[in-house]
Design an enzyme around this catalytic site. Structure first.
Site, PDB file in Angstrom:
ATOM      1  CD  GLU A 125      -0.049   4.386  -1.571  1.00  0.00           C
ATOM      2  OE1 GLU A 125       0.346   5.565  -1.608  1.00  0.00           O
ATOM      3  OE2 GLU A 125       0.438   3.490  -2.271  1.00  0.00           O
TER       4      GLU A 125
ATOM      5  CB  CYS B 151       6.175   3.629   3.455  1.00  0.00           C
ATOM      6  SG  CYS B 151       6.023   2.747   1.914  1.00  0.00           S
TER       7      CYS B 151
END
Ligand SMILES: [Zn+2]
Length: 500
Positions: A389, A355
């Site tokens: 990601e 994140c």
């Protein structure tokens, strides 16, 4: 937006409502967007009664969820309501066709993924992008087949003509030899046309799209000197969410229900910086590395805070497998959190960021790019390439695309011409190696920039004067940069540790 997959709408059931009383959750209708005169199509997520009047929590269908809001009866246009279909049939459903024209364009790239390759359509279409797409697909397919096998040799040189540098007129040209036979590669690509899906297991949780988590639940937070209006749901304790503001200690990130409670906390709280090791400092910018196992409470509180501004994914409780890199800005009062990214200690997919978030008061000032730059600096120290990601948020994707473009352009432009006055050959793998940007991302960036041309059996990069000028302007704006000399860090091999 996932809700559109579950509930189908049909133009046939669009109808005029006498009043808002007929509106139910799941209805779609034009709604006046806060502080505008625009009436985009919105979906009713929740309904409540307030002093005898109905209020509606709505999601604007083509817009980011951060714009979701409570509106009153005056803000909804009941002349054209689409009710969710109850029979569950899938046929003939259409959504939002007759809605008023949107006045802003939706945020670009909010749904697209950077690594989606488009297989080339025909053998005739030998352009750079088709070849790049095919090369990318080939790499993805190869990776699926041999997950543990190290990356194949770097240079892909066209078979027939020897690599010659082809000078393009006026503009600087660099030859990028790449996969020679698009046709073969396209065949391979068609065997399995899908891109790799992001990992959905482990402790990263793609949160449930139920009514509760679809709605913002925190009115306001106070963090240091900033008061910030949250964008998304975050699972803070219920009793705090009922307060007009949650007061957060900007150093340890503990939360309190009132300023008085926070003041009491601050008397006891000795932290003036995030926990963990300060691994980077230049001027006022520092980075702290925090182990999600050793500093669990801090890591969890950071995730709770971050969730207020991140919609796509987050982790709340199992922080053990992650490291957190918190960027701070220093002044006489301490090290203030500017943003952070998390990173798996071991990533089988070469993710170098899980994140990533710049706190809203610091957005649009170049800090996001600084966080990204730092994440790649860590990958360089590790000697590997990495990628964030997926899925990325809309803002995240924009920052990454811009970072990749600038970093790759910088390499082309800064290349010194050889004795013939021509720029030397560079391979995609060369670019990966010196930037730590993963091959897929290099290729997708070259595609997006539309830099690749096919000329006399060669793939050449042509960069126009315009692009160079724009690039220089953009780089001038990036005043703060990561200085690798200021990073004091040795990568750990987490696989060798039986326990974190
Ligand atoms: Zn504290």
């Amino acid at each position: 937006m996932k809700i559109t997959q579950k509930i189908e709408f049909d133009e046939d059931v669009s109808s005029i409502c006498e009043s808002t009383a007929a509106l139910t959750e799941g209805c779609r209708l034009p709604v006046r967007m806060h502080k505008t005169e625009d009436w985009p199509l919105a979906e009713v997520v929740s309904i409540k009664d307030h002093d005898g009047k109905r209020q509606f929590y709505v999601h604007y269908v083509d817009f980011n969820k951060r714009l979701d809001e409570w509106v009153t009866e005056e803000d909804v246009d009941t002349r054209k309501v689409q009710f969710p279909r109850r029979d569950g049939t899938q046929t003939g459903a259409s959504t939002g066709v007759t809605t008023p024209k949107k006045h802003h364009s939706s945020v670009p790239g909010s749904v697209s993924r950077p690594t989606s390759p488009q297989p080339a359509v025909s053998n005739e279409m030998v352009n750079g992008n088709a070849v790049l797409a095919a090369a990318l697909q080939k790499k993805i397919n190869r990776k699926r087949k041999f997950n543990a096998v190290p990356a194949p040799p770097a240079v892909v040189v066209p078979e027939t003509p020897p690599p010659v540098i082809v000078p393009a007129p006026v503009i600087p040209a660099v030859v990028v030899p790449t996969t020679p036979a698009p046709v073969t590669v396209v065949e391979e690509a068609s065997q399995d046309g899908k891109t790799a899906t992001p990992r959905q297991s482990g402790s990263m949780v793609i949160h449930q799209d139920d009514v509760v988590t679809r709605m913002k639940n925190v009115e306001m937070i106070e963090l240091g000197k900033h008061r910030i209006k949250p964008w998304y749901f975050s699972p803070y304790p219920q009793e705090l969410c009922q307060m007009p503001c949650i007061y957060i200690c900007e150093f340890c990130l503990k939360y309190r229900k009132s300023r008085k409670c926070l003041e009491r906390h601050l008397v006891k709280c000795n932290l003036r910086h995030p926990p963990g090791n300060e691994i980077y400092r230049k001027h006022t910018i520092s980075f702290f590395e925090i182990d999600g196992r050793k500093n669990k409470v801090y890591a969890q509180n950071l995730c709770l805070l971050a969730k207020l501004f991140l919609d796509h994914k987050t982790l709340y409780y199992d922080t053990d497998p992650f490291l957190f890199y918190v960027m701070t800005e220093f002044d006489s009062r301490g090290f203030h959190i500017v943003g952070y990214f998390s990173k798996e200690k071991e990533s089988t997919e070469d993710y170098n960021v899980a994140c990533i978030l710049t706190m809203p008061p610091y957005q649009r000032k170049g800090y996001g790019k600084l966080l990204i730059e730092f994440s790649y600096e860590l990958s360089k120290f590790e000697g590997k390439t990495g990628s964030p990601e997926k899925p990325l948020s809309d803002l995240g994707l924009l920052s990454y695309r811009s970072y990749w473009a600038q970093t790759i352009l910088e390499i082309f432009i800064s290349q010194k011409p050889n004795s013939d006055g021509e720029k030397p050959t560079i391979t995609i793998n060369d670019i990966c190696e010196c930037t730590s940007i993963k091959k897929e991302d290099v290729i997708s960036t070259l595609q997006n920039l539309n830099l690749i041309n096919y000329y006399k059996g060669q793939y050449i990069v042509c960069i126009s004067r315009d692009i160079i000028d724009q690039h220089k302007k953009a780089m001038d704006k990036r005043k703060i940069r990561i200085d690798s000399k200021c990073l004091h860090w040795t990568p750990k091999d987490w696989s060798k540790r039986s326990k974190w």
